[in-house]
Enzyme design. Structure first.
Site, PDB file in Angstrom:
ATOM      1  NE  ARG A 120      -2.859  16.420   2.609  1.00 42.54           N
ATOM      2  CZ  ARG A 120      -2.295  15.684   1.679  1.00 42.54           C
ATOM      3  NH1 ARG A 120      -3.028  14.927   0.913  1.00 42.54           N
ATOM      4  NH2 ARG A 120      -0.997  15.708   1.484  1.00 42.54           N
TER       5      ARG A 120
ATOM      6  CE  LYS B  52      -8.358   8.199   1.425  1.00 45.63           C
ATOM      7  NZ  LYS B  52      -8.357   6.840   1.977  1.00 45.63           N
TER       8      LYS B  52
ATOM      9  CG  HIS C 289       2.981 -23.994  12.457  1.00 42.83           C
ATOM     10  ND1 HIS C 289       3.621 -25.186  12.708  1.00 42.83           N
ATOM     11  CD2 HIS C 289       2.312 -24.168  11.288  1.00 42.83           C
ATOM     12  CE1 HIS C 289       3.374 -26.041  11.729  1.00 42.83           C
ATOM     13  NE2 HIS C 289       2.571 -25.435  10.852  1.00 42.83           N
TER      14      HIS C 289
ATOM     15  CD  GLU D 172      -7.647  -3.546   3.496  1.00 41.64           C
ATOM     16  OE1 GLU D 172      -6.419  -3.526   3.707  1.00 41.64           O
ATOM     17  OE2 GLU D 172      -8.336  -2.515   3.473  1.00 41.64           O
TER      18      GLU D 172
ATOM     19  CD  GLU E 196      -6.463   1.598   8.215  1.00 44.10           C
ATOM     20  OE1 GLU E 196      -5.694   2.300   7.568  1.00 44.10           O
ATOM     21  OE2 GLU E 196      -7.437   1.026   7.686  1.00 44.10           O
TER      22      GLU E 196
ATOM     23  CD1 TRP F 114      -1.155  12.947  11.345  1.00 43.07           C
ATOM     24  CD2 TRP F 114       0.972  12.871  10.678  1.00 43.07           C
ATOM     25  NE1 TRP F 114      -0.664  11.699  11.631  1.00 43.07           N
ATOM     26  CE2 TRP F 114       0.628  11.626  11.243  1.00 43.07           C
ATOM     27  CE3 TRP F 114       2.272  13.044  10.190  1.00 43.07           C
ATOM     28  CZ2 TRP F 114       1.520  10.560  11.330  1.00 43.07           C
ATOM     29  CZ3 TRP F 114       3.165  11.988  10.278  1.00 43.07           C
ATOM     30  CH2 TRP F 114       2.786  10.766  10.845  1.00 43.07           C
TER      31      TRP F 114
ATOM     32  CE  LYS G 181      -9.382  -0.285   6.029  1.00 43.16           C
ATOM     33  NZ  LYS G 181      -8.542  -0.280   4.938  1.00 43.16           N
TER      34      LYS G 181
ATOM     35  CB  CYS H 243       0.321  19.067   6.861  1.00 45.05           C
ATOM     36  SG  CYS H 243       1.401  18.762   8.244  1.00 45.05           S
TER      37      CYS H 243
ATOM     38  CG  ASN I 197       1.879  18.400   2.979  1.00 49.93           C
ATOM     39  OD1 ASN I 197       2.273  17.658   3.879  1.00 49.93           O
ATOM     40  ND2 ASN I 197       1.345  17.942   1.871  1.00 49.93           N
ATOM     41  N   GLY I 198       5.047  18.769   4.345  1.00 45.00           N
ATOM     42  CA  GLY I 198       6.267  18.067   3.964  1.00 45.00           C
ATOM     43  C   GLY I 198       7.255  18.089   5.110  1.00 45.00           C
TER      44      GLY I 198
HETATM   45  C1  G6P Z   1      -2.085   5.513   4.690  1.00 46.25           C
HETATM   46  C2  G6P Z   1      -3.585   5.380   4.712  1.00 46.25           C
HETATM   47  C3  G6P Z   1      -3.989   4.020   4.178  1.00 46.25           C
HETATM   48  C4  G6P Z   1      -3.403   3.807   2.783  1.00 46.25           C
HETATM   49  C5  G6P Z   1      -1.886   3.997   2.782  1.00 46.25           C
HETATM   50  C6  G6P Z   1      -1.325   4.023   1.370  1.00 46.25           C
HETATM   51  O1  G6P Z   1      -1.519   4.651   5.620  1.00 46.25           O
HETATM   52  O2  G6P Z   1      -4.067   5.551   6.024  1.00 46.25           O
HETATM   53  O3  G6P Z   1      -5.399   3.960   4.083  1.00 46.25           O
HETATM   54  O4  G6P Z   1      -3.693   2.508   2.348  1.00 46.25           O
HETATM   55  O5  G6P Z   1      -1.562   5.247   3.381  1.00 46.25           O
HETATM   56  O6  G6P Z   1      -1.873   5.120   0.690  1.00 46.25           O
HETATM   57  P1  G6P Z   1      -1.886   5.289  -0.867  1.00 46.25           P
HETATM   58  O7  G6P Z   1      -2.487   6.625  -1.115  1.00 46.25           O
HETATM   59  O8  G6P Z   1      -0.460   5.198  -1.317  1.00 46.25           O
HETATM   60  O9  G6P Z   1      -2.696   4.169  -1.425  1.00 46.25           O
END
Ligand code: G6P
Length: 611
Positions: free
Chosen positions: A27, A606, A510, A487, A494, A74, A491, A2, A100-101
């Site tokens: 967020r 994020k 395997h 990674e 996501e 969220w 991506k 949020c 938020n929380g």
């Molecule tokens: C969320 C985001 C990712 C990020 C992760 C860790 O899952 O969607 O993009 O890598 O959090 O976030 P941070 O701010 O701790 O790097």
């Protein structure tokens, strides 16, 4: 997660709040809402969906107040719906709150309030807060501002969990109270006005001077004044800090999406992250970390702890630290580390990586490591973030604000910084001088090489046009190339919602090779000269089974494959900074071909400030 925004000043609050909320949508974007006070009356308007949906709600045009609070949600407790949207009010509609929380003991508090005659309209944890404030306010013997303030502190003293709150009250039409505990909140300072937000970029176009609140600190604001105090109402003195980011850093600046812009910013963010920390001939310098040779010699284990993309940067960091500093390194997801009684003591050094510096699991893992006697280093992109306030030392990536949910420039900056820290430690330990000097030179070349890699984007776009309708893909690599494969796969998941898996190339046989059939896409990363032969064999194994191959490499391959993206040669330890870029672009173009919202993928946020 949020996002929350607030404004108190002489301008109309609504446009400022909506502007801030739209920048905080990364967020969460399940619902949005706003409350303002005008002519001594609180009004709230909410809507399911995005901030753009809120803007269209009837009545929005008549919100003219000069103080207000806003929220983008969220969903955690209670499905996305209008009644679960913030701001929430108490039964008498005297207080409005955005949160938020997560309030962990909300069920008990709800029972307590029900026993006292309160009723609830939503399924959220938040709704207990305005009602508790009302409860304390109505029985208070205090007068004046203290009555409002005390009702809020008494309420917070009953809450367990995490919260950043903005609170308005009908009886105080010229004031706002904000507080934070384990959730982010900053206060921007203007001339007779204050801007409140979950992060700095959302309000960067209004001010560059910020007050950073610590946990359990409250601010009572009027247009002209701001008073800080703790939960026992003891005053706290604070000075505003100036931020050097420019407002343009939080704009798209001509790019179609923030993600594309951030991919293109990587040469700049690497250059700024390097700064003067390393030079070609001199010793490295990281004044933020003050450790001696004796201390580093006593360290027998390094943990790198993070979540998501930051953890993937940690996997690359492991190879760099082990190679230069000769100390064993383990990389772990913060959400695992914190619950498994890891063996940590004063000989353990723990590095925590977090772009936002607000990820709940990473912060909890950091607190655990500290309590066991480990020294802690935070790597963060956000000055003053929660993680930076907990760790013994903090070193910042200078990637600038990262707005797209899928992390790109923060990841490459994190790897660069891990390499610089490893170099610094190796120099203190007087180890591997030759390797260290070579790596320094190679790091300094990265910014120009990144621009070279970006020139491959047309080739990548064409491949994306061929494969965007697929439902499964595989990523393979060895060593740091495997870390990059992880990674790249993340991506793709996501932002394109295509299922993908990353495997060490040698592990294919395997199990996963059973899934390779005609036309399956296999994406390989190949940057280690020592492993070319072996990796090429693995790619051939899938190619002969009909796989479409997409290879990112800086090696000469003696076989012809489907699509080969050639990138500049560099030190294998930092090659992920270059080899990840084609994978970022591939995920980006596939997502665009599918017509998806690249910057705000479904279900993701994020900054994950919940556990
Ligand atoms: C969320 C985001 C990712 C990020 C992760 C860790 O899952 O969607 O993009 O890598 O959090 O976030 P941070 O701010 O701790 O790097």
């Amino acid at each position: 997660m949020c996002g929350i925004v607030g404004y108190i000043g002489r301008k109309e609050a609504k446009p400022i709040i909506l502007n801030g909320l739209s920048r905080l949508e990364y967020r969460g974007y399940d619902s949005a809402g706003i409350a303002t006070i005008e002519s001594g009356k609180l009004t709230t308007i909410k809507s399911l969906g995005r901030v753009s949906d809120l803007e269209k709600v009837p009545g929005m045009e008549s919100l003219k107040g000069t103080l207000g609070i806003g929220h983008t949600r969220w969903a955690t407790h209670g499905k996305p719906s209008r009644e679960n949207s913030h701001p929430h009010m108490d039964n008498s509609e005297s207080f409005a709150v955005v949160h938020n929380g997560i309030i962990e003991n909300y069920a008990d508090l709800k029972d307590f309030l029900k026993d006292n005659g309160y009723t609830f309209l939503s399924q959220t944890d938040t709704e207990v807060i305005p009602n508790l404030i009302h409860f304390h306010y109505s029985v208070s013997t205090e007068t004046g501002n203290k009555k409002f303030i005390k009702a809020v502190t008494d309420t917070c003293n009953m809450l367990k969990g995490s919260y950043a709150l903005e609170i308005l009250a009908n009886d105080y039409p010229d004031n706002m109270i904000v507080v934070r505990k384990d959730s982010p909140l900053v206060i921007g300072k203007g001339q007779d006005e204050k801007y409140i937000s979950s992060d700095i970029p959302a309000i960067l176009s209004f001010t560059k001077d910020f007050y950073l609140l610590n946990d359990n600190e409250f601010a009572f604001m009027s247009r002209e004044n701001i008073e800080f105090f703790d939960k026992n109402l003891r005053p706290i003195s604070k000075t505003a800090q100036s931020i050097t980011w420019n407002a343009g850093a939080a704009e798209k600046e001509g790019f179609e999406d923030f993600m594309l812009k951030e991919i293109h910013e990587q040469s700049k963010s690497i250059r700024e992250t390097i700064g003067s920390r390393i030079t070609e001939n001199g010793s490295s310098s990281i004044p933020d970390i003050d450790v001696s040779k004796d201390y580093l010699k006593s360290v027998n284990k390094i943990f790198i702890i993070a979540c998501g993309t930051a953890m993937h940067a940690g996997y690359v960091g492991k190879t760099i630290f082990e190679s230069l500093c000769e100390i064993p390194v383990e990389v772990e997801a913060a959400s695992e580390f914190r619950y498994r009684n890891p063996i940590i003591n004063e000989k353990t050094l723990c590095l925590f990586i977090s772009q936002s510096g607000e990820t709940a699991d990473t912060i909890a893992a950091l607190k655990l490591a500290k309590s066991c006697g480990a020294r802690t280093i935070a790597i963060s992109n956000v000055i003053g973030s929660s993680i930076s306030r907990e760790a013994d030392y903090t070193v910042y990536t200078h990637a600038g604000p990262e707005i797209a949910v899928a992390s790109t420039k923060a990841y490459t900056a994190q790897i660069a910084l891990l390499a610089i820290i490893a170099i610094h430690f190796a120099e203190i330990l007087e180890l591997n001088e030759e390797k260290v000097n070579e790596l320094k030179k190679d790091i300094l070349e990265l910014p120009n090489q990144i621009d070279e890699v970006l020139k491959t984007k047309e080739q990548i776009k064409q491949f994306a046009q061929r494969v965007y309708k697929e439902t499964d893909m595989f990523f393979i690599g060895r060593g740091v190339d495997y870390a990059v494969a992880l990674e790249g796969s993340l991506k793709l998941k996501e932002i394109s919602y295509i299922h993908s898996e990353a495997y060490p190339s040698g592990e294919l046989k395997h199990g996963p090779i059973a899934l390779i059939e005609n036309n399956v896409t296999v994406i390989s990363v190949l940057t280690n000269r020592m492993l070319v032969e072996k990796s090429v064999s693995n790619i051939q194994e899938v190619s002969t089974r009909g796989a479409k191959t997409f290879i990112v490499t800086n090696q000469e391959l003696n076989h012809s494959f489907d699509t080969v993206i050639n990138i500049p040669k560099t030190n294998v330890l930092i090659s992920p900074i270059l080899s990840v870029i084609p994978l970022q672009l591939l995920a980006y173009y596939i997502s665009k071909e599918k017509g998806l919202d690249v910057d705000k993928p479904r279900n993701l946020a994020k900054s994950v400030t919940v556990e």
